[in-house]
Design an enzyme around this catalytic site. Structure first.
Site, PDB file in Angstrom:
ATOM      1  N   CYS A   2     -94.110  -1.832 -47.075  1.00 11.71           N
ATOM      2  CA  CYS A   2     -94.014  -1.258 -45.733  1.00 11.71           C
ATOM      3  C   CYS A   2     -95.152  -0.309 -45.366  1.00 11.71           C
ATOM      4  O   CYS A   2     -96.035   0.000 -46.157  1.00 11.71           O
ATOM      5  CB  CYS A   2     -92.689  -0.544 -45.528  1.00 11.71           C
ATOM      6  SG  CYS A   2     -91.269  -1.480 -46.137  1.00 11.71           S
ATOM      7  N   GLY A  78     -93.071   1.383 -50.578  1.00 15.19           N
ATOM      8  CA  GLY A  78     -93.273   1.213 -52.005  1.00 15.19           C
ATOM      9  C   GLY A  78     -92.058   0.658 -52.709  1.00 15.19           C
ATOM     10  O   GLY A  78     -91.177   0.048 -52.097  1.00 15.19           O
ATOM     11  N   GLU A  79     -92.031   0.875 -54.009  1.00 17.86           N
ATOM     12  CA  GLU A  79     -90.930   0.404 -54.852  1.00 17.86           C
ATOM     13  C   GLU A  79     -90.580   1.465 -55.885  1.00 17.86           C
ATOM     14  O   GLU A  79     -91.471   2.068 -56.481  1.00 17.86           O
ATOM     15  CB  GLU A  79     -91.313  -0.887 -55.592  1.00 17.86           C
ATOM     16  CG  GLU A  79     -91.727  -2.046 -54.713  1.00 17.86           C
ATOM     17  CD  GLU A  79     -90.599  -2.618 -53.876  1.00 17.86           C
ATOM     18  OE1 GLU A  79     -89.420  -2.306 -54.173  1.00 17.86           O
ATOM     19  OE2 GLU A  79     -90.882  -3.367 -52.926  1.00 17.86           O
ATOM     20  N   GLY A 378    -103.706  -6.712 -62.780  1.00 16.62           N
ATOM     21  CA  GLY A 378    -104.153  -5.980 -63.976  1.00 16.62           C
ATOM     22  C   GLY A 378    -104.975  -4.745 -63.680  1.00 16.62           C
ATOM     23  O   GLY A 378    -105.588  -4.184 -64.593  1.00 16.62           O
TER      24      GLY A 378
END
Length: 614
Positions: A2, A78-79, A378
């Site tokens: 978002c 975010g998460e 990565g």
């Protein structure tokens, strides 16, 4: 994921400014294609664009909770990877939930713990909370700075947003750029709080900012700290393997399709192997994506730090893990397309000037988004484990400057500044600025008593990489991915892993005589032999002379406008000489200079900034 934005004004009534809040929110439609919402009260407005990842039908924002003392509203980007554990903990404390989203867990966590919520979170996030109970705004950014957040103080409050464009959409924000802003744009030192735009600041990673009627206050809740490492080598390798396995498992949680960005290097291959193993256990097959260039493998010429093409190693990894793999193959016309340059500059809000490195990343993400919404990357392993070749260069390691500003790096330092207008270059004094930034940054590195000279030096170098260079890379990746509505997760930025590896002695990081020894040995069980033995190679660039020829043609077009504001920034004579060179013989620094000029030209057209060059 978002995009968030907001406006707090204690001296006015914002309820009549819905149109401004809507315009600020709309600038981030690409960050959140799945939904939009606003929250508006007399002294606070919040805006949100949603990319649905967890609880697709729930989790709409702004999210609010009512208390007897007043309302609390949250906009979140975010998460939170440990939200299942936090949800259980909060439920045991008496909280009930209306959704299955991590957003509601964060909101309830604030209700329970207040600002101490930050100590409970594991993830990548940038969010803002308006607490009506005390008329206070709280802005919080994750520890490593994975998700962006900017703010612009006003006489009676603040404007903020995930990206500068959201802030600049407010008429109170002056769209101006001065010499200080330009210095860091060209110097590549990532000064703390820098945003390019005068009066606008980046919220520092690991930082909490509060605003109330008494003003703005800043508190650092996390930073890189030195700690004694007591584990032996075997224990350390095992611990790194355990941490990475847990991190990848957590970051695969999603209600939408996932994939891994695979370059064929050690870092992305390790994530690919761990992710494939986890999904195979669940009966799923991993998707992987790579970027490549037309004819690159067969026409590849070793040079600089790029000694091998990626493709053979990508094939080895994909074959080993049996992933559903796709190569995104790009040609010079796509890489030099002005519409792609426009999209990249709009995404980043700055004229970064790195050309095909940005264009290829954007086009890769655009292709990935057609089939996946979440990708693991990565990024940051080189900064954490000490993978960059310049870190292992004895001469560069001893220089009193940022190691990545090596003379052989065409993107930084003296060679990349030659395109600048000579008088501007003199006023910028980029050499002096870089020296000042290095002195400040290195002086801020905390050390342990009794460290050897080598460990002290290497701690400083890795600290600079993690707190300066990495932040540039993370911002680039966030902007390019969110421009197409793709969420990119970075397992190597989990703060638990960062704290552990950062404090591992340099002798362990290089115990097998090579770079990234710990990572190689911790993940060898999921790597093909070719990748485990591969020498570090940077993000790929096209070597096709057709790309340089396309740049030359575009530079010819901007040279035709003799009155362009561009020539207050770049040297016309330098450009005139650049377009006369044989595209087969153009040096990397010349190509970078042309890209820098083209980026600046496009940026001036897109943003019409007020240039304060005196």
């Amino acid at each position: 994921m978002c995009g968030i934005t907001g406006w707090v004004s204690f001296a006015s009534d914002l309820t009549g400014r819905q149109n401004v809040l809507d315009e600020m929110t709309e600038t981030m439609a690409c960050r959140g294609p799945d939904g939009a919402g606003t929250y508006l009260r007399p002294h606070a407005g919040l805006g949100h664009r949603r990319l649905a990842i967890i609880d697709l039908s729930g989790g709409a924002q702004p999210m609010t909770v009512n208390t007897p003392a007043g309302e609390i509203a949250l906009v979140y980007s975010g998460e939170t990877y440990n939200f299942h554990e936090l949800r259980s903990e909060l439920a045991a404390l008496g909280h009930s939930f209306a959704t299955d989203s991590d957003t509601e867990v964060v909101l309830r966590g604030y209700l329970q713990w207040g600002e101490a919520l930050v100590d409970h979170l594991n993830g990548m996030y940038a969010f803002a909370i308006w607490d009506q109970r005390t008329e206070k705004l709280v802005m919080i950014r994750d520890r490593m700075g994975i998700k962006p957040l900017y703010y612009y103080p006003t006489p009676d409050g603040v404007i903020f947003g995930s990206e500068p464009k959201a802030v600049l959409a407010n008429p109170l924000a002056r769209k101006a750029v001065d010499l200080d802003g330009l210095r860091d744009l060209f110097a590549f030192t990532k000064a703390p709080r820098w945003s390019l735009w005068k009066g606008m600041y980046e919220v520092l990673p690991g930082t909490l900012i509060t605003l109330d009627r008494n003003g703005i206050r800043e508190r650092t809740y996390w930073r890189l700290e030195p700690a004694m490492h007591t584990d032996g080598l075997e224990e350390t390798v095992t611990r790194v393997r355990e941490l990475l396995t847990d991190i990848v498992d957590r970051q695969l949680v999603s209600d939408v399709p996932r994939c891994v960005l695979l370059s064929g290097g050690l870092d992305s291959s390790a994530i690919t192997g761990l992710a494939a193993a986890r999904l195979a256990h669940q009966g799923e097959r991993l998707r992987t994506f790579s970027v490549d260039f037309s004819g690159h493998e067969y026409n590849f010429i070793p040079g600089g730090w790029q000694q091998t093409p990626d493709s053979p190693f990508v094939r080895d990894v994909a074959a080993l893990v049996r992933s559903e793999h796709r190569d995104v193959v790009l040609n010079p016309a796509e890489l030099s397309d002005p519409s792609v340059r426009r999209a990249v500059i709009t995404a980043r809000d700055i004229p970064a000037g790195i050309g095909d490195l940005d264009a290829s990343l954007y086009l890769l993400f655009k292709a990935v988004r057609e089939r996946s919404t979440v990708a693991l990357s990565g990024e940051s392993a080189d900064e954490l484990f000490g993978g960059h070749r310049w870190i292992h260069d004895e001469v560069l390691m001893r220089k009193d400057t940022f190691p990545w500003l090596a003379p052989s790096n065409p993107f930084t330092g003296e060679s990349s500044w030659s395109v600048l207008e000579p008088d501007l270059r003199r006023r910028l004094d980029l050499d002096g600025y870089t020296a000042d930034q290095y002195s400040t940054a290195s002086a801020e590195v905390p050390h342990l008593d009794g460290e050897s000279d080598l460990d002290r030096r290497m701690r400083t170098i890795l600290h600079l990489h993690l707190t300066r260079r990495l932040r540039v890379l993370l911002d680039r990746k966030d902007r390019a991915s969110m421009a197409v509505g793709l969420e990119v997760r970075v397992p190597f930025c989990d703060h638990r892993l960062v704290e552990y590896v950062y404090n591992t002695p340099w002798s362990m990081k290089t115990f097998d005589g090579r770079e990234k020894s710990l990572l190689r040995h911790a993940t060898t069980h999921v790597l093909p032999k070719s990748v485990a033995e591969r020498v570090k190679s940077p993000y790929p660039q096209t070597q096709d002379p057709g790309y340089s020829a396309n740049l030359q043609q575009q530079v010819k077009e901007i040279l035709s406008d003799r009155d362009s504001e561009l020539f207050a920034l770049v040297d016309r004579t330098w450009l005139e000489q650049a377009i006369t060179q044989d595209p087969h013989q153009i040096e990397p620094a010349t190509r970078i200079g042309m890209n820098r000029a083209l980026d600046l030209h496009m940026w001036l057209d897109l943003y019409s900034p007020e240039l304060l060059l005196d």
